[in-house]
Design an enzyme around this catalytic site. Structure first.
Site, mmCIF file in Angstrom:
data_model
loop_
_atom_site.group_PDB
_atom_site.id
_atom_site.type_symbol
_atom_site.label_atom_id
_atom_site.label_comp_id
_atom_site.label_asym_id
_atom_site.label_seq_id
_atom_site.Cartn_x
_atom_site.Cartn_y
_atom_site.Cartn_z
ATOM 1 N N ASP A 188 -15.621 30.663 -158.431
ATOM 2 C CA ASP A 188 -14.659 30.773 -157.488
ATOM 3 C C ASP A 188 -13.483 29.717 -157.742
ATOM 4 O O ASP A 188 -13.693 28.389 -157.618
ATOM 5 C CB ASP A 188 -15.275 30.857 -156.310
ATOM 6 C CG ASP A 188 -14.438 31.102 -154.880
ATOM 7 O OD1 ASP A 188 -13.670 32.072 -155.025
ATOM 8 O OD2 ASP A 188 -14.104 29.932 -154.167
ATOM 9 N N GLU A 272 -12.603 35.716 -161.161
ATOM 10 C CA GLU A 272 -11.882 36.772 -160.519
ATOM 11 C C GLU A 272 -10.222 36.702 -161.059
ATOM 12 O O GLU A 272 -10.115 35.780 -161.661
ATOM 13 C CB GLU A 272 -11.653 36.185 -159.089
ATOM 14 C CG GLU A 272 -12.334 37.106 -158.139
ATOM 15 C CD GLU A 272 -12.069 36.678 -156.724
ATOM 16 O OE1 GLU A 272 -11.979 37.381 -155.857
ATOM 17 O OE2 GLU A 272 -12.195 35.163 -156.553
ATOM 18 N N ASP A 353 -17.234 28.837 -150.440
ATOM 19 C CA ASP A 353 -16.935 28.954 -151.798
ATOM 20 C C ASP A 353 -18.307 29.236 -152.588
ATOM 21 O O ASP A 353 -18.194 30.320 -153.636
ATOM 22 C CB ASP A 353 -16.479 27.700 -152.249
ATOM 23 C CG ASP A 353 -15.145 27.342 -151.575
ATOM 24 O OD1 ASP A 353 -14.523 28.216 -150.984
ATOM 25 O OD2 ASP A 353 -14.707 26.148 -151.517
#
Ligand SMILES: [Zn+2]
Length: 402
Positions: A188, A272, A353
């Protein structure tokens, strides 16, 4: 255990007029030497059933250079000419072993224009390549970096029919094969930490960065106060540029270590796609640097996964990684940025997170298992694969052929 792997990496470059002239002259000489040697070998073979060796061809080349009509051969680097004779030798070797047809002449129009420089005919220093008979290094567009520690042993320069110039660097690099593993990690991208891993580990920004950034802000402020066009402004501009360059250098060094570690430790890396973030208007320096780092981190992961045979899964940017409860699958309605820890209705307490990184990992594994799934960004997963394919192609392309 480091294993020596030979791989070729091909890049475009833009020669100066002088370099272009030198290379064109060399291409012409390479073709001439190859054809002339082939002619002599053909006469010997068909006329007297006699085989000519590489050493004999090479001795003939030395004689040609002494004649008035072929004296120009001595003006270009001798290495590409010798290499042409070696290629001819290989072609005859294949012919005599019945692996290939009789070698053919290189035609002015149809043959690929190329010249091969071995280690003695180029300088490789600080990532710059300077060929024999040239004073300046080639202006190479490094579409991707050479693997760390890779040293080119051969540089093959070519020009295609569109007039584009390429240099293929054959490297023997000591990339140790990554240890076999089934580990997978979700990453992340954060604001407070640089990245958070699904393992719970938080990787913070390098510690010198805050100080460097303050220095850069000061330098930029000083620059804006200087009168336009003044000598002082130029001085201030240079200082700001230097500070900026130092930040990016240190940042890159840090990212290299991080990505190498992540790729070595894991078979699957899930990230991501955050391109959308760039659309958020935020001019803070911290933000700009963090976005730049993320872009760089992603590209490093892409090529390093390809090098080590790892899988990089990029999941869709609209996947609600922060809002999703990893324990029960409920999606929270809102998750403002300042919330660092939250409790789901199911009772699970989440670090924002770490929860996001775990969700990213789960989504990536699902996507990778069924080849699709959570709208993984197909384009980028394909990028990873195709660059691996290119690698193989280039590896074979690096094997001398003319
Ligand atoms: Zn829950």
């Amino acid at each position: 255990m480091a294993q020596q792997v030979k791989r070729a990496f091909k890049y475009r470059f833009y020669p100066t007029d002088e370099q272009a002239a030198e290379l064109s002259r060399t291409f012409g000489c390479v073709r001439l030497v190859y054809n002339k040697a082939l002619e002599e070998r053909t006469r010997a073979w068909y006329g007297e059933q006699r085989r000519v060796s590489y050493v004999q061809s090479s001795a003939a080349l030395t004689e040609w250079k002494k004649t008035e009509e072929l004296a120009f051969l001595a003006e270009v680097s001798s290495v590409p000419l010798q290499q042409a004779l070696r290629h001819l030798q290989t072609a005859f070797g294949n012919f005599f072993a019945r692996r290939a047809k009789y070698p053919r002449f290189k035609s002015r129009k149809k043959s690929r224009l190329s010249a091969e420089y071995t280690r003695s005919a180029f300088k490789w220093r600080d990532g710059k390549l300077t060929l024999a008979k040239m004073t300046e290094p080639l202006d190479i567009r490094w579409s991707r970096p050479l693997p760390g520690g890779a040293e080119p042993t051969t540089a093959t320069v070519s020009r295609d029919s569109a007039g584009r110039w390429f240099v293929s660097l054959l490297c023997e690099d000591g990339i140790a094969p990554a240890p076999a593993t089934t580990n997978a990690v979700g990453i992340d991208a954060g604001l407070t930490s640089l990245v958070t891993l699904s393992t719970g580990e938080k990787i913070t920004n390098p510690k010198h960065e805050r100080r460097d950034r303050a220095r850069l802000t000061r330098a930029q402020r000083a620059l804006s106060r200087k009168e336009k066009g003044s000598a002082n402004r130029e001085k201030a501009r240079r200082k700001a540029a230097r500070t900026h360059a130092r930040i990016t250098d240190r940042r890159r060094d840090f990212l290299h270590k991080l990505t190498t570690r992540l790729v070595r430790e894991n078979q699957t890396v899930v990230i991501e796609d955050l391109a959308v973030r760039n659309m958020v208007k935020n001019h803070s320096l911290a933000r700009a640097i963090s976005d730049a780092s993320w872009t760089e981190l992603r590209s490093m992961l892409e090529y390093k996964c390809a090098w080590y045979g790892r899988e990089l899964v990029v999941i869709d940017r609209f996947f609600p990684s922060s809002k999703l409860c990893g324990a029960c699958g409920t999606v929270a309605a809102k998750m403002p940025l300042h919330v660092r820890e939250w409790t789901c209705d199911c009772g699970a307490v989440h670090d924002r997170d770490v929860n996001a990184a775990r969700n990213i990992l789960a989504a990536g594994l699902a996507a990778s298992a069924c080849g699709d799934g959570v709208r993984p960004q197909r384009e980028s997963s394909r990028t990873g694969r195709s660059s691996m394919k290119q690698e193989t192609q280039r590896a074979t392309a690096g094997i001398p052929r003319l």
